[in-house]
Design a protein around this motif. Structure first.
Motif, PDB file in Angstrom:
ATOM      1  N   ALA A 190     -10.549 -13.571  -8.107  1.00  0.00           N
ATOM      2  CA  ALA A 190      -9.107 -13.823  -8.177  1.00  0.00           C
ATOM      3  C   ALA A 190      -8.336 -12.736  -7.436  1.00  0.00           C
ATOM      4  O   ALA A 190      -7.356 -13.023  -6.730  1.00  0.00           O
ATOM      5  N   VAL A 191      -8.754 -11.489  -7.596  1.00  0.00           N
ATOM      6  CA  VAL A 191      -8.100 -10.375  -6.897  1.00  0.00           C
ATOM      7  C   VAL A 191      -8.237 -10.539  -5.386  1.00  0.00           C
ATOM      8  O   VAL A 191      -7.253 -10.428  -4.637  1.00  0.00           O
ATOM      9  N   ASP A 192      -9.441 -10.807  -4.929  1.00  0.00           N
ATOM     10  CA  ASP A 192      -9.673 -10.927  -3.496  1.00  0.00           C
ATOM     11  C   ASP A 192      -8.902 -12.097  -2.898  1.00  0.00           C
ATOM     12  O   ASP A 192      -8.360 -12.003  -1.789  1.00  0.00           O
ATOM     13  N   ALA A 193      -8.824 -13.205  -3.646  1.00  0.00           N
ATOM     14  CA  ALA A 193      -8.086 -14.375  -3.163  1.00  0.00           C
ATOM     15  C   ALA A 193      -6.593 -14.089  -3.096  1.00  0.00           C
ATOM     16  O   ALA A 193      -5.914 -14.478  -2.131  1.00  0.00           O
ATOM     17  N   ALA A 194      -6.053 -13.408  -4.101  1.00  0.00           N
ATOM     18  CA  ALA A 194      -4.623 -13.070  -4.099  1.00  0.00           C
ATOM     19  C   ALA A 194      -4.299 -12.108  -2.963  1.00  0.00           C
ATOM     20  O   ALA A 194      -3.260 -12.228  -2.314  1.00  0.00           O
ATOM     21  N   ASN A 195      -5.183 -11.152  -2.721  1.00  0.00           N
ATOM     22  CA  ASN A 195      -4.955 -10.202  -1.621  1.00  0.00           C
ATOM     23  C   ASN A 195      -4.933 -10.905  -0.275  1.00  0.00           C
ATOM     24  O   ASN A 195      -4.166 -10.532   0.625  1.00  0.00           O
ATOM     25  N   ALA A 196      -5.769 -11.918  -0.136  1.00  0.00           N
ATOM     26  CA  ALA A 196      -5.882 -12.613   1.150  1.00  0.00           C
ATOM     27  C   ALA A 196      -4.749 -13.606   1.384  1.00  0.00           C
ATOM     28  O   ALA A 196      -4.511 -14.015   2.522  1.00  0.00           O
ATOM     29  N   ASP A 197      -4.042 -13.970   0.325  1.00  0.00           N
ATOM     30  CA  ASP A 197      -2.981 -14.983   0.407  1.00  0.00           C
ATOM     31  C   ASP A 197      -1.625 -14.296   0.324  1.00  0.00           C
ATOM     32  O   ASP A 197      -1.156 -13.940  -0.752  1.00  0.00           O
ATOM     33  N   THR A 198      -0.971 -14.116   1.456  1.00  0.00           N
ATOM     34  CA  THR A 198       0.292 -13.374   1.462  1.00  0.00           C
ATOM     35  C   THR A 198       1.449 -14.177   0.880  1.00  0.00           C
ATOM     36  O   THR A 198       2.556 -13.651   0.764  1.00  0.00           O
ATOM     37  N   THR A 199       1.227 -15.430   0.490  1.00  0.00           N
ATOM     38  CA  THR A 199       2.279 -16.166  -0.221  1.00  0.00           C
ATOM     39  C   THR A 199       2.344 -15.755  -1.690  1.00  0.00           C
ATOM     40  O   THR A 199       3.327 -16.041  -2.371  1.00  0.00           O
ATOM     41  N   PRO A 251       7.803   2.375   8.907  1.00  0.00           N
ATOM     42  CA  PRO A 251       7.990   1.683  10.183  1.00  0.00           C
ATOM     43  C   PRO A 251       7.428   0.259  10.173  1.00  0.00           C
ATOM     44  O   PRO A 251       7.980  -0.635  10.823  1.00  0.00           O
ATOM     45  N   LEU A 252       6.339   0.048   9.431  1.00  0.00           N
ATOM     46  CA  LEU A 252       5.798  -1.311   9.302  1.00  0.00           C
ATOM     47  C   LEU A 252       6.815  -2.214   8.617  1.00  0.00           C
ATOM     48  O   LEU A 252       7.006  -3.371   8.992  1.00  0.00           O
ATOM     49  N   ALA A 253       7.474  -1.670   7.595  1.00  0.00           N
ATOM     50  CA  ALA A 253       8.503  -2.441   6.890  1.00  0.00           C
ATOM     51  C   ALA A 253       9.702  -2.712   7.796  1.00  0.00           C
ATOM     52  O   ALA A 253      10.240  -3.826   7.821  1.00  0.00           O
ATOM     53  N   HIS A 254      10.121  -1.721   8.578  1.00  0.00           N
ATOM     54  CA  HIS A 254      11.268  -1.888   9.477  1.00  0.00           C
ATOM     55  C   HIS A 254      11.028  -2.974  10.521  1.00  0.00           C
ATOM     56  O   HIS A 254      11.972  -3.646  10.954  1.00  0.00           O
ATOM     57  N   HIS A 255       9.759  -3.152  10.906  1.00  0.00           N
ATOM     58  CA  HIS A 255       9.450  -4.132  11.941  1.00  0.00           C
ATOM     59  C   HIS A 255       8.973  -5.476  11.384  1.00  0.00           C
ATOM     60  O   HIS A 255       8.614  -6.359  12.154  1.00  0.00           O
ATOM     61  N   ASP A 256       9.032  -5.609  10.078  1.00  0.00           N
ATOM     62  CA  ASP A 256       8.660  -6.886   9.465  1.00  0.00           C
ATOM     63  C   ASP A 256       9.780  -7.902   9.685  1.00  0.00           C
ATOM     64  O   ASP A 256      10.969  -7.578   9.563  1.00  0.00           O
ATOM     65  N   ARG A 257       9.406  -9.130   9.983  1.00  0.00           N
ATOM     66  CA  ARG A 257      10.390 -10.165  10.295  1.00  0.00           C
ATOM     67  C   ARG A 257      11.347 -10.408   9.124  1.00  0.00           C
ATOM     68  O   ARG A 257      12.549 -10.602   9.326  1.00  0.00           O
ATOM     69  N   GLU A 258      10.837 -10.383   7.903  1.00  0.00           N
ATOM     70  CA  GLU A 258      11.713 -10.667   6.763  1.00  0.00           C
ATOM     71  C   GLU A 258      12.738  -9.554   6.565  1.00  0.00           C
ATOM     72  O   GLU A 258      13.869  -9.813   6.170  1.00  0.00           O
ATOM     73  N   ASN A 300      11.425 -10.830  -3.435  1.00  0.00           N
ATOM     74  CA  ASN A 300      11.424  -9.778  -2.428  1.00  0.00           C
ATOM     75  C   ASN A 300      10.307 -10.003  -1.399  1.00  0.00           C
ATOM     76  O   ASN A 300       9.324 -10.694  -1.674  1.00  0.00           O
ATOM     77  N   PRO A 301      10.433  -9.441  -0.194  1.00  0.00           N
ATOM     78  CA  PRO A 301       9.457  -9.659   0.862  1.00  0.00           C
ATOM     79  C   PRO A 301       8.046  -9.237   0.445  1.00  0.00           C
ATOM     80  O   PRO A 301       7.866  -8.153  -0.134  1.00  0.00           O
ATOM     81  N   PRO A 302       7.054 -10.062   0.731  1.00  0.00           N
ATOM     82  CA  PRO A 302       5.689  -9.795   0.246  1.00  0.00           C
ATOM     83  C   PRO A 302       5.075  -8.512   0.781  1.00  0.00           C
ATOM     84  O   PRO A 302       4.400  -7.788   0.039  1.00  0.00           O
ATOM     85  N   HIS A 303       5.301  -8.204   2.051  1.00  0.00           N
ATOM     86  CA  HIS A 303       4.671  -7.008   2.613  1.00  0.00           C
ATOM     87  C   HIS A 303       5.306  -5.743   2.035  1.00  0.00           C
ATOM     88  O   HIS A 303       4.601  -4.759   1.770  1.00  0.00           O
ATOM     89  N   ALA A 304       6.609  -5.770   1.811  1.00  0.00           N
ATOM     90  CA  ALA A 304       7.266  -4.613   1.198  1.00  0.00           C
ATOM     91  C   ALA A 304       6.769  -4.415  -0.234  1.00  0.00           C
ATOM     92  O   ALA A 304       6.548  -3.277  -0.672  1.00  0.00           O
ATOM     93  N   LEU A 305       6.588  -5.516  -0.968  1.00  0.00           N
ATOM     94  CA  LEU A 305       6.075  -5.418  -2.337  1.00  0.00           C
ATOM     95  C   LEU A 305       4.690  -4.776  -2.352  1.00  0.00           C
ATOM     96  O   LEU A 305       4.412  -3.883  -3.161  1.00  0.00           O
TER      97      LEU A 305
END
Length: 258
Positions: free
Chosen positions: A39-48, A240-247, A208-213
């Protein structure tokens, strides 16, 4: 045989339910551990996926270890000391390692008693919401055991050394009101309102944006044990990764039109 961990998706939130009420939702069996890792690995792989809620089926969150197996010297409990050490590493200790690599926020919806390794599992969650019927016990010592799953690491980080020592040395139960006072949980709610409250909290997170979370969680985890300099270094690399994220760009553009 039904799955030991039931997973249900509700938009960007997943509900993970420990589903072994016949054994008090004991979490030491390999089937449960493997299901949790998957479950952990699947959640990590699914950015939704932006948040996960963990709860128990029935009246108990988790009784921790399977005491009947201990009494019967079944499974790993029938091994000699050397092999049993390896069984802990390859068994229940996979749980904190798995949850330690879960990238999304984990909300514990503590529906009842969280005992022994079940108490430790609750402490592995990022945020804990408890039913008024919940209770917590670091009860290993009452059976002549120690927390073998990382409980001494997690519990004192949740409530401080002295209170963790009291729970660990006595094994006594702590009710939901006391757990709230000690900072073990963030809130106590009516039992029937537990999952709605946990879902409402998950919705506040998931907007909130998934990558920032995911980066914010990783930074929080680093800050528990890292130095200020290492934490600042990670923040400087992540931002910087967050600054360049589309969301992020979309939300900044929306802010400019206010």
């Amino acid at each position: 045989m039904s799955a030991p961990l039931h997973i249900a998706a509700d938009g960007p939130t997943q509900l993970w339910t420990i589903s072994m009420p016949a054994v008090g939702n004991a979490i030491t069996g390999n089937d449960f551990i493997a299901a949790l890792e998957a479950a952990v690995d699947a959640a990590n792989a699914d950015t939704t996926v932006r948040a996960v809620i963990l709860t128990g089926d029935g009246k108990i969150f988790s009784a921790g270890g399977n005491v009947k197996e201990m009494a019967d010297r079944a499974g790993m409990f029938g091994l000699d000391a050397i092999d049993q050490r390896r069984a802990y590493i390859d068994g229940v200790q996979r749980i904190p390692r798995a949850l330690g690599r879960l990238e999304v926020p984990l909300i514990g919806a503590i529906n009842g008693a969280a005992v022994g390794a079940g108490c430790d599992l609750a402490m592995m969650c990022d945020i804990r919401v408890a039913s008024e019927r919940a209770s917590f016990a670091e009860s290993f010592v009452q059976l002549g055991l120690i927390p073998g799953d990382g409980g001494t690491w997690f519990l004192q980080r949740a409530i401080g050394y002295e209170r963790a020592a009291e729970m660990t040395f006595t094994g006594d139960r702590v009710d939901a009101a006391t757990a709230l006072d000690w900072g073990m949980i963030s809130r106590v709610v009516a039992h029937d309102d537990l999952l709605p409250q946990a879902r409402a909290l998950a919705e506040r997170i998931a907007k909130n944006p998934p990558h920032a979370l995911r980066m914010a969680k990783r930074l929080l985890q680093e800050s528990r044990t890292g130095t200020l300099e290492s934490t600042l270094g990670m923040a400087a690399a992540m931002q910087p990764l967050a600054h360049h994220d589309r969301e992020h760009e979309q939300r900044i553009a929306k802010w400019r039109t206010r």
